[in-house]
Design a protein around this motif. Sequence first.
Motif, PDB file in Angstrom:
ATOM      1  N   ARG A 270       0.834  -1.206   0.000  1.00  0.00           N
ATOM      2  CA  ARG A 270       0.000   0.000   0.000  1.00  0.00           C
ATOM      3  C   ARG A 270       0.865   1.251   0.000  1.00  0.00           C
ATOM      4  N   LEU A 271       1.884   1.263   0.841  1.00  0.00           N
ATOM      5  CA  LEU A 271       2.758   2.425   0.900  1.00  0.00           C
ATOM      6  C   LEU A 271       3.491   2.633  -0.417  1.00  0.00           C
ATOM      7  N   ASN A 272       3.942   1.558  -1.023  1.00  0.00           N
ATOM      8  CA  ASN A 272       4.641   1.655  -2.306  1.00  0.00           C
ATOM      9  C   ASN A 272       3.731   2.258  -3.373  1.00  0.00           C
ATOM     10  N   ALA A 273       2.461   1.871  -3.343  1.00  0.00           N
ATOM     11  CA  ALA A 273       1.505   2.427  -4.301  1.00  0.00           C
ATOM     12  C   ALA A 273       1.298   3.926  -4.079  1.00  0.00           C
ATOM     13  N   GLU A 274       1.277   4.349  -2.834  1.00  0.00           N
ATOM     14  CA  GLU A 274       1.134   5.770  -2.537  1.00  0.00           C
ATOM     15  C   GLU A 274       2.372   6.561  -2.964  1.00  0.00           C
ATOM     16  N   VAL A 275       3.534   5.967  -2.762  1.00  0.00           N
ATOM     17  CA  VAL A 275       4.768   6.614  -3.219  1.00  0.00           C
ATOM     18  C   VAL A 275       4.755   6.735  -4.740  1.00  0.00           C
ATOM     19  N   ARG A 276       4.267   5.708  -5.423  1.00  0.00           N
ATOM     20  CA  ARG A 276       4.172   5.743  -6.891  1.00  0.00           C
ATOM     21  C   ARG A 276       3.240   6.864  -7.342  1.00  0.00           C
ATOM     22  N   TRP A 277       2.124   7.039  -6.627  1.00  0.00           N
ATOM     23  CA  TRP A 277       1.199   8.133  -6.963  1.00  0.00           C
ATOM     24  C   TRP A 277       1.893   9.486  -6.872  1.00  0.00           C
ATOM     25  N   LEU A 278       2.584   9.719  -5.769  1.00  0.00           N
ATOM     26  CA  LEU A 278       3.221  11.015  -5.580  1.00  0.00           C
ATOM     27  C   LEU A 278       4.334  11.231  -6.603  1.00  0.00           C
ATOM     28  N   ALA A 279       5.105  10.193  -6.885  1.00  0.00           N
ATOM     29  CA  ALA A 279       6.171  10.310  -7.883  1.00  0.00           C
ATOM     30  C   ALA A 279       5.607  10.607  -9.264  1.00  0.00           C
ATOM     31  N   SER A 280       4.446  10.043  -9.575  1.00  0.00           N
ATOM     32  CA  SER A 280       3.851  10.266 -10.900  1.00  0.00           C
ATOM     33  C   SER A 280       3.390  11.720 -11.059  1.00  0.00           C
ATOM     34  N   VAL A 281       2.880  12.321  -9.990  1.00  0.00           N
ATOM     35  CA  VAL A 281       2.471  13.726 -10.054  1.00  0.00           C
ATOM     36  C   VAL A 281       3.695  14.618 -10.288  1.00  0.00           C
ATOM     37  N   LEU A 282       4.770  14.349  -9.560  1.00  0.00           N
ATOM     38  CA  LEU A 282       6.000  15.108  -9.772  1.00  0.00           C
ATOM     39  C   LEU A 282       6.559  14.846 -11.165  1.00  0.00           C
ATOM     40  N   GLY A 283       6.363  13.642 -11.671  1.00  0.00           N
ATOM     41  CA  GLY A 283       6.863  13.299 -12.996  1.00  0.00           C
ATOM     42  C   GLY A 283       6.219  14.115 -14.096  1.00  0.00           C
ATOM     43  N   GLU A 284       4.948  14.456 -13.943  1.00  0.00           N
ATOM     44  CA  GLU A 284       4.277  15.279 -14.951  1.00  0.00           C
ATOM     45  C   GLU A 284       4.954  16.639 -15.065  1.00  0.00           C
ATOM     46  N   ALA A 285       5.305  17.233 -13.927  1.00  0.00           N
ATOM     47  CA  ALA A 285       5.992  18.522 -13.951  1.00  0.00           C
ATOM     48  C   ALA A 285       7.402  18.374 -14.516  1.00  0.00           C
ATOM     49  N   PHE A 331       4.194   6.057   6.531  1.00  0.00           N
ATOM     50  CA  PHE A 331       5.463   5.422   6.160  1.00  0.00           C
ATOM     51  C   PHE A 331       6.402   5.349   7.360  1.00  0.00           C
ATOM     52  N   ASN A 332       6.572   6.440   8.076  1.00  0.00           N
ATOM     53  CA  ASN A 332       7.489   6.439   9.211  1.00  0.00           C
ATOM     54  C   ASN A 332       6.973   5.592  10.358  1.00  0.00           C
ATOM     55  N   ASP A 333       5.671   5.559  10.536  1.00  0.00           N
ATOM     56  CA  ASP A 333       5.064   4.684  11.536  1.00  0.00           C
ATOM     57  C   ASP A 333       5.412   3.235  11.213  1.00  0.00           C
TER      58      ASP A 333
END
Length: 481
Positions: A270-285, A331-333
């Motif tokens: 689940r965490l990996n999927a959330e990291v992928r989401w955030l990376a994809s948004v930054l990737g568009e920019a 993630f840190n938890d």
Amino acid sequence: MSSEIEIKLELSTEALEALLGSDLLGEPEKVLEQSSTYFDTVERRLFQEGFSLRIRRSGAARMQTVKATGPSKSLFARSEWETPIDGDEPVLDHSSPLLSEFGSDLAVEPVFDVDVERRVWNVKENGSLIEVVVDQGEAVSGDRQSAIREVELELKDGDRKDLFILARKVDGIVPSRFGVRSKSEKGFALVDQQRSVFKAEGLDLERNMPAVAAFQAIASSCFRQFRLNEDVLLHRRNPEALHQARVALRRLRSAFSLFKPILSGEEPGRLNAEVRWLASVLGEARNVDVLLAKAKDADLVSKLTDARRDAYDDAIGALNSSRARALALDFNDWLQCGEYLERKDTADQSPSAEFTAEALDKMRKKLKKHGRALASVDDEHRHQVRKDAKKLRYAAEFFGSLFDSKRGARRYKKFIAAMADLQDHLGALNDLATGPDVLEKYGLADHPARDSVLSHADKDVLIGKAQDSVDDILDAKRFWG
């Protein structure tokens, strides 16, 4: 005292005032005016080696504190040394590690001050005793100032998961960000040249440390790199900070993949999927930044600048969202308290060097399998090879410190150089494939100057160079062998 179990949250001035005005903490048990002076050598030797030295003044009392926060931390049974002193000059004697580390001729001078109003509470959370400290003030050096608005949660007794329960209560009242920089780091950032980009920091792993401990160190380093660049990105919209924030997230995803055999439960996925989401948004920019850097035509520059503004708005919006803040806490938890830490089988307790050699062998075989005939496969397959190569390079960088013999270091240097060449060639091929899609997304596919920002490299030549690089990597002697 021994190593602290604590987390830090950074707030804006408005958020801190709102938190103090809420019902969560009530009236503080103590309010202290504290002024600290941080010392170092002229060459910043302490800071560079991961130490800090300060004298804190609270009323008439003086407390000298030495902290080991960098690679040297693991060399000591403790990471913090506190000594009451009488004056405002450091006392360098056997009570701290500084003389043994730097010699008896160590000479230090004041570098900056930190002045804060400190509020203190002792809070019960699910039976755990947590000290809550709110610091509000500034780091000061000459005419330079940097605001400090922090909430520190330190576990005094109980379950460390309760730290995160309380942190979520704070974030439920006001937006916060997970803190990764100490006050000393903030002070030195104020004094020395301001950095606008943070590349991955070197890791100092030990050959015999359990693989789980190696994962924690690697994942923490990736998150720290992300947060340092996130702060720059939020304030300056710096394209290189965005790029490095995205690199940090990709490195973190690679760590998840690399250590998958020892990361039990559903939370890692689940965490990996959330990291992928955030990376994809930054990737568009990032995609727009790549095209804009090539643009010369005034009208195309204007339109790509508008597209960049929109893409960065989306990226900033994502970073400011409750979803991203929850990801940081979750993630840190999990990293500190997840069920994977409770495993006692041989996989998670195996020495890092042994785990590493097996993992790198598997990733090398995967690159060999997918990269054997780049000229006869499609763009999608070559993109998969690019991802394989990135994972292998990140893994090699994670574990480089484990193979520090002369032969290992020499082989490692050659291996990383070959990996960099491969990524350059595969990246150029990826630009050929994705550039038109980016223009299409922003309605610029038919712009008269479109060809000026698209790569005109010879695809067959690039494929040949990429294949040569793959072969060089496979022919290179294993630095982990």
